[in-house]
Design an enzyme around this catalytic site. Structure first.
Site, PDB file in Angstrom:
ATOM      1  N   CYS A   2       0.584  -0.650  -0.429  1.00 16.10           N
ATOM      2  CA  CYS A   2       0.405   0.173   0.187  1.00 16.10           C
ATOM      3  C   CYS A   2       1.111   1.411   0.209  1.00 16.10           C
ATOM      4  O   CYS A   2       1.472   0.836   0.211  1.00 16.10           O
ATOM      5  CB  CYS A   2      -0.601   0.198   1.223  1.00 16.10           C
ATOM      6  N   ARG A  27       3.004  -0.273  -4.686  1.00 20.79           N
ATOM      7  CA  ARG A  27       3.191  -0.328  -3.437  1.00 20.79           C
ATOM      8  C   ARG A  27       2.260  -1.100  -3.167  1.00 20.79           C
ATOM      9  O   ARG A  27       2.159  -2.146  -2.391  1.00 20.79           O
ATOM     10  CB  ARG A  27       3.663   0.797  -2.603  1.00 20.79           C
ATOM     11  N   TRP A  72      -3.035  -2.502  -2.063  1.00 20.27           N
ATOM     12  CA  TRP A  72      -2.883  -4.227  -1.412  1.00 20.27           C
ATOM     13  C   TRP A  72      -3.548  -5.085  -0.440  1.00 20.27           C
ATOM     14  O   TRP A  72      -3.054  -4.931   0.419  1.00 20.27           O
ATOM     15  CB  TRP A  72      -1.149  -4.199  -1.774  1.00 20.27           C
ATOM     16  N   ASN A  96      -1.437   2.142   5.935  1.00 19.37           N
ATOM     17  CA  ASN A  96      -0.540   0.846   5.757  1.00 19.37           C
ATOM     18  C   ASN A  96      -0.550   0.027   6.848  1.00 19.37           C
ATOM     19  O   ASN A  96       0.015   0.524   8.278  1.00 19.37           O
ATOM     20  CB  ASN A  96       1.023   1.431   5.304  1.00 19.37           C
ATOM     21  N   GLY A  97      -0.567  -1.570   6.729  1.00 21.32           N
ATOM     22  CA  GLY A  97      -0.437  -2.583   7.745  1.00 21.32           C
ATOM     23  C   GLY A  97      -1.541  -2.824   7.999  1.00 21.32           C
ATOM     24  O   GLY A  97      -2.041  -3.182   7.141  1.00 21.32           O
ATOM     25  N   GLU A 459      16.252 -18.712  -8.761  1.00 24.60           N
ATOM     26  CA  GLU A 459      15.624 -17.302  -9.413  1.00 24.60           C
ATOM     27  C   GLU A 459      15.276 -17.139 -10.612  1.00 24.60           C
ATOM     28  O   GLU A 459      14.033 -15.764 -11.027  1.00 24.60           O
ATOM     29  CB  GLU A 459      16.936 -16.123  -9.062  1.00 24.60           C
ATOM     30  N   LYS A 463      11.563 -15.354 -11.246  1.00 26.78           N
ATOM     31  CA  LYS A 463      11.705 -13.997 -12.319  1.00 26.78           C
ATOM     32  C   LYS A 463      10.522 -14.425 -13.079  1.00 26.78           C
ATOM     33  O   LYS A 463       9.246 -13.709 -13.757  1.00 26.78           O
ATOM     34  CB  LYS A 463      12.415 -13.477 -12.569  1.00 26.78           C
ATOM     35  N   GLU A 466       6.945 -14.956 -12.304  1.00 24.40           N
ATOM     36  CA  GLU A 466       5.943 -13.673 -11.218  1.00 24.40           C
ATOM     37  C   GLU A 466       5.216 -12.793 -12.838  1.00 24.40           C
ATOM     38  O   GLU A 466       4.350 -12.583 -12.097  1.00 24.40           O
ATOM     39  CB  GLU A 466       7.458 -13.364 -10.491  1.00 24.40           C
ATOM     40  N   HIS A 482      14.585 -37.757 -10.693  1.00 21.69           N
ATOM     41  CA  HIS A 482      14.243 -38.449  -9.290  1.00 21.69           C
ATOM     42  C   HIS A 482      12.766 -37.517  -9.185  1.00 21.69           C
ATOM     43  O   HIS A 482      12.500 -37.695  -8.048  1.00 21.69           O
ATOM     44  CB  HIS A 482      15.213 -38.137  -8.257  1.00 21.69           C
ATOM     45  N   LYS A 583       5.320  -4.323  -4.225  1.00 25.50           N
ATOM     46  CA  LYS A 583       6.214  -4.631  -4.229  1.00 25.50           C
ATOM     47  C   LYS A 583       6.993  -4.575  -2.409  1.00 25.50           C
ATOM     48  O   LYS A 583       5.575  -3.163  -1.861  1.00 25.50           O
ATOM     49  CB  LYS A 583       7.317  -2.951  -4.582  1.00 25.50           C
TER      50      LYS A 583
HETATM   51  O1  M6R Z   1      12.552  -5.952  -0.284  1.00 31.56           O
HETATM   52  P1  M6R Z   1      12.713  -7.389  -0.112  1.00 31.56           P
HETATM   53  O2  M6R Z   1      14.000  -7.794  -0.688  1.00 31.56           O
HETATM   54  O3  M6R Z   1      12.585  -7.774   1.187  1.00 31.56           O
HETATM   55  O4  M6R Z   1      11.990  -8.035  -0.444  1.00 31.56           O
HETATM   56  C1  M6R Z   1      11.683  -9.603  -0.570  1.00 31.56           C
HETATM   57  C2  M6R Z   1      10.730 -10.822  -1.638  1.00 31.56           C
HETATM   58  O5  M6R Z   1       9.476  -9.410  -1.477  1.00 31.56           O
HETATM   59  C3  M6R Z   1      10.820 -10.003  -3.074  1.00 31.56           C
HETATM   60  O6  M6R Z   1      12.078 -10.564  -3.676  1.00 31.56           O
HETATM   61  C4  M6R Z   1       9.732 -10.271  -4.318  1.00 31.56           C
HETATM   62  O7  M6R Z   1      10.584 -11.872  -4.061  1.00 31.56           O
HETATM   63  C5  M6R Z   1       9.770  -9.801  -5.451  1.00 31.56           C
HETATM   64  N1  M6R Z   1       8.810  -9.701  -6.285  1.00 31.56           N
HETATM   65  C6  M6R Z   1      10.785 -10.769  -6.073  1.00 31.56           C
HETATM   66  O8  M6R Z   1      10.904 -10.279  -7.521  1.00 31.56           O
END
Ligand code: M6R
Length: 588
Positions: A2, A27, A72, A96-97, A459, A463, A466, A482, A583
């Site tokens: 948020c 956010r 969010w 927020n929170g 990773e 990506k 996501e 396996h 984010k």
């Molecule tokens: O701000 P942070 O690095 O602590 O965030 C951790 C994860 O939320 C963040 O890496 C998330 O997995 C991303 N969307 C990945 O691209």
């Protein structure tokens, strides 16, 4: 999660808030809303969907004071009613929170005759303000907060007060002073270009922000002086820099992130941390998502440099089942934002257990920096795309530097060279687009590798899923036989990373196993002989610049980020704002 903005000044608040919300949209982007105050009335518009959806009704907002929010959803679905601001009586609030005890407060206030309109936890704050208000806005906010459990940043309007109030407990709130007025934002990015100086509000402080200035009070409502620092930022940090999306802009900044991070490591005296690591009885890393994936790479790098055991832990697990630490242990918390609730909790638990805490973070003013013993800065600049790209690369650079206790200059030189090679990978966009087109035609995409390639595969998979919503998984190539081999057929693509000469024969075996089941294969390698052997036999092959195996992840990770980006665009997704995500996950 948020975003909050607030403005009080000489301009129309509506425009200022709208621009602020657009910057904060990364956010959270389920719904958005604005309240302004003019002539003793509160004007509110709010709507599910993106901030842009507010544009047709901006004319309804009057006055030079206001608050805004982009959401969010945590409690209550993303619809118009649940969007912030929430109004009750003379009050409008954005939050927020999470308010953990909202249900009991709601029951208590309902018994007093309050009628609730939304399914959110946040609405209860507006009702508490109404309940406690006896003519002093700051006092009402203080009393309201004394009833809350959970975490919050709150900005609130009251019809009887020509300004707004702000307070926080665990969620970020930053005050800003500009030429034409005063601001609050939950994120520095929203203040860039508008505020000349900023002040991070402390937990429990209450700020009264009016068009004439900002006054700050402590938890006992006594005036306190808090320092404002100049807000320095680079023009290129704001906007997409001519790229169609932030994600592409940010991948293109990978090389400069490596260079800047190395320089900062040297200039901020981080080298001293290597002695601390040398003496440690164990090193434990915690992080979530991409940050955890960077921690996996750190295990190999630090494990090779120091004698003590090194382990990586998913923060949301470690906080409930923490690894044992002693006064000689070092915890490294990895977090782009420095605000991720699970990472903060895990790091606090390990610090309380005696460990020395190093924060590897991209945000120098974030929550984690306030209780870490040492901050190792990632110098990626503002990362706006929800998918982490350049910050991951910057985290890798930090770990390389932390893993070079004896020859930091040599390591720095090697990283400067790899930065040049990253630029070469970025300019090879046609290979990325080719593999991306195979991804979007596939039912599923598996990323495979051995050794350090496994960490990049994991990773790369995160990506791709996501930003493109294509199902994917990343795992060690040796595990194929396996179980996962059962899923391989002509509709599945396997992206095989082969960047370690000592393991390449074994990785080739995985390619053969997939080809013999008619699976599609794309090979990404730093080894010219592998490219020569396999390129004619697989659906796609990408030869990256040659690099030592311990440095190759900078190149292969950049390649996989580009592939994910192109796949998202080809699939018609918005790579910057993937559905359901936001984010910086500041809730648990
Ligand atoms: O701000 P942070 O690095 O602590 O965030 C951790 C994860 O939320 C963040 O890496 C998330 O997995 C991303 N969307 C990945 O691209």
């Amino acid at each position: 999660m948020c975003g909050i903005v607030g403005y009080a000044g000489g301009k129309s608040a509506a425009g200022e808030l709208f621009e602020g919300l657009k910057k904060l949209e990364y956010r959270g982007y389920d719904s958005a809303g604005i309240s302004t105050l003019g002539g003793g009335s509160i004007f509110t518009i709010k709507k599910s969907g993106r901030v842009e959806g507010l544009a047709p009704r901006m004319g309804e907002l009057e006055g030079c004071v206001g608050i805004g929010h982009t959401r969010w959803a945590t409690h209550g679905e993303a619809n118009d009613v649940n969007a912030h601001p929430h109004i009750y009586g003379s009050f409008s609030i954005v939050h927020n929170g999470i308010i953990e005890n909202y249900a009991e407060l709601k029951a208590e206030l309902s018994a007093e005759g309050h009628v609730f309109f939304s399914h959110t936890d946040s609405e209860v704050i507006a009702h508490l303000l109404d309940y406690y208000y006896k003519g002093n806005f700051a006092e009402a906010l203080s009393l309201a907060c004394s009833r809350l459990k959970g975490c919050w940043a709150i900005a609130a309007l009251c019809k009887q007060f020509q300004g707004f109030t702000v307070t926080r407990h665990g969620s970020p709130a930053i005050l800003g002073e500009g030429e034409d007025g005063f601001f609050v934002a939950s994120d520095m990015y929203a203040l860039m270009g508008r505020a000349r100086s900023y002040c991070i509000l402390a937990d429990g402080d209450i700020a009264l922000v009016t068009p004439r200035g900002i006054s700050i009070y402590d938890g006992q409502l006594q005036p306190v002086a808090r320092n404002f620092s100049p807000l320095e930022w680079e023009e290129e940090e704001v906007g997409t820099g001519g790229c169609p999306h932030y994600m592409l802009k940010e991948i293109r900044q990978n090389a400069r992130t490596v260079r800047a991070t190395c320089r900062a490591f040297a200039s901020s005296g981080c080298g001293g941390q290597c002695s601390r690591l040398k003496e440690a009885d164990k090193i434990v890393l915690v992080g979530c998502g991409t940050a955890y994936n960077a921690a996996l790479a750190a295990v190999r790098l630090l494990g090779g440099a120091y004698e003590c055991p090194v382990s990586a832990h998913i923060a949301s697990e470690a906080r409930y089942d923490p690894p044992r630490v002693t006064q000689k242990s070092v915890c490294i918390a990895v977090s782009q934002s420095g605000e991720t609730a699970d990472t903060i909790m895990a790091a606090k638990i390990l610090k309380d257990g005696g460990a020395y805490l190093i924060a590897v973070t991209n945000v120098g003013y974030s929550a984690i920096t306030r209780f870490a013993d040492k901050v190792v800065p990632v110098c990626a600049g503002a990362e706006v795309c929800v998918a982490a790209t350049k910050s991951y690369i910057g985290q890798l650079a930090c770990f390389h530097m932390l893993a070079a206790p004896c020859a930091p200059r040599v390591r720095c030189g090697a990283l400067m060279k790899i930065a040049d090679d990253i630029e070469r990978v970025v300019s090879d966009g046609v290979y990325a687009a080719n593999i991306a087109s195979l991804c979007v035609k596939s039912r599923a995409v598996f990323f495979l590798g051995r050794g350090a390639d496994v960490d990049v595969a994991v990773e790369g998979s995160l990506k791709l899923k996501e930003v493109s919503y294509i199902f994917s998984d990343g795992y060690p190539a040796g595990e194929l036989k396996h179980g996962t081999l059962a899923l391989i057929d002509e509709s599945v693509l396997s992206v095989v990373l082969i960047c370690d000469e000592s393991l390449c024969e074994k990785s080739k075996t995985a390619v053969e196993q997939i080809l013999s089941r008619k699976g599609k294969v794309a090979v990404i390698t730093t080894l010219p002989h592998i490219y020569a052997e396999l390129s004619a036999r697989v659906s796609a092959a990408w030869l990256l610049p040659c690099a030592p195996s311990h440095l190759a992840h900078f190149l292969s990770a950049t390649a996989l980020q580009l592939i994910a980006y192109h796949a998202a665009v080809m699939a018609g997704r918005d790579p910057d704002k993937p559905r359901n995500l936001a984010k910086s996950v500041t809730v648990e």
